[in-house]
Write an enzyme that holds these catalytic residues in place. Sequence first.
Site, PDB file in Angstrom:
ATOM      1  N   CYS A  31       0.861  -0.992   0.111  1.00 41.80           N
ATOM      2  CA  CYS A  31      -0.022  -0.273  -0.172  1.00 41.80           C
ATOM      3  C   CYS A  31       0.926   1.564   0.113  1.00 41.80           C
ATOM      4  O   CYS A  31       2.141   1.234   0.452  1.00 41.80           O
ATOM      5  CB  CYS A  31      -0.824   0.103   1.080  1.00 41.80           C
ATOM      6  SG  CYS A  31      -2.196  -1.119   1.246  1.00 41.80           S
ATOM      7  N   CYS A  65      -5.779   1.666  -2.686  1.00 36.16           N
ATOM      8  CA  CYS A  65      -4.969   3.243  -2.772  1.00 36.16           C
ATOM      9  C   CYS A  65      -4.335   2.906  -4.177  1.00 36.16           C
ATOM     10  O   CYS A  65      -3.549   3.961  -4.490  1.00 36.16           O
ATOM     11  CB  CYS A  65      -4.170   2.996  -1.716  1.00 36.16           C
ATOM     12  SG  CYS A  65      -2.743   1.784  -1.326  1.00 36.16           S
TER      13      CYS A  65
HETATM   14 ZN   LIG Z   1      -3.993   0.260   0.099  1.00 37.86          ZN
END
Ligand SMILES: [Zn+2]
Length: 194
Positions: A31, A65
């Site tokens: 992430c 994300c």
């Molecule tokens: Zn993420």
Amino acid sequence: MNEEYWKAIVECNGAFDGRFYYGVASTRIYCLPSCRSKTPKKEHTRIFATAEEARKSGFRACKRCRPDYPIRYGPDGEMAIRVTELIESEYDKPLTLDRLAEVLHTSSSHLHRTFRRVTGMTPAEYLRNIRIQTAVEKLKEPGLNITDIALATGFRTASHFTTVFRESMGYSPSEYRQLHKYAAANAVEKRRPI
Ligand SMILES: [Zn+2]
């Protein structure tokens, strides 16, 4: 673990996006620091300097994300995003560099160079990754045979699929399916009350 980085992860601090990436060992997902998904356990968290480093360590990009989306590269980044979107929607077709270049009104050499500079991968590598990831999901469905999966994920033949799958995963598709079945059966076993 660097305390400054850990704080950025807990606070989802976007100012750190691009400075480092973090992976969660239990899910094998990586992430951006700003990701709004649940804060991982500190002991499961690994820090990477680049998205490529995370990928090479076997982590997959978070769908939320999108740390693999090159957002900070201006028009080149936008082109790279268009390429990833095209590949993700047409991976099951016989996709070529020329076809991508035609849709994006550019030359195939410019597209190849730009995509590689922005993402660290060639369009062909990205396409192969998407096909393999999709095939992995399909192999978990018992009803589908290997040839159907090969054709549904854009491979010309089952044997071409098997070769590419083995190179990428270290197992043939059938071996992978057996391993998954075994792992799933074991998980059921463990959940059974005593
Ligand atoms: Zn993420």
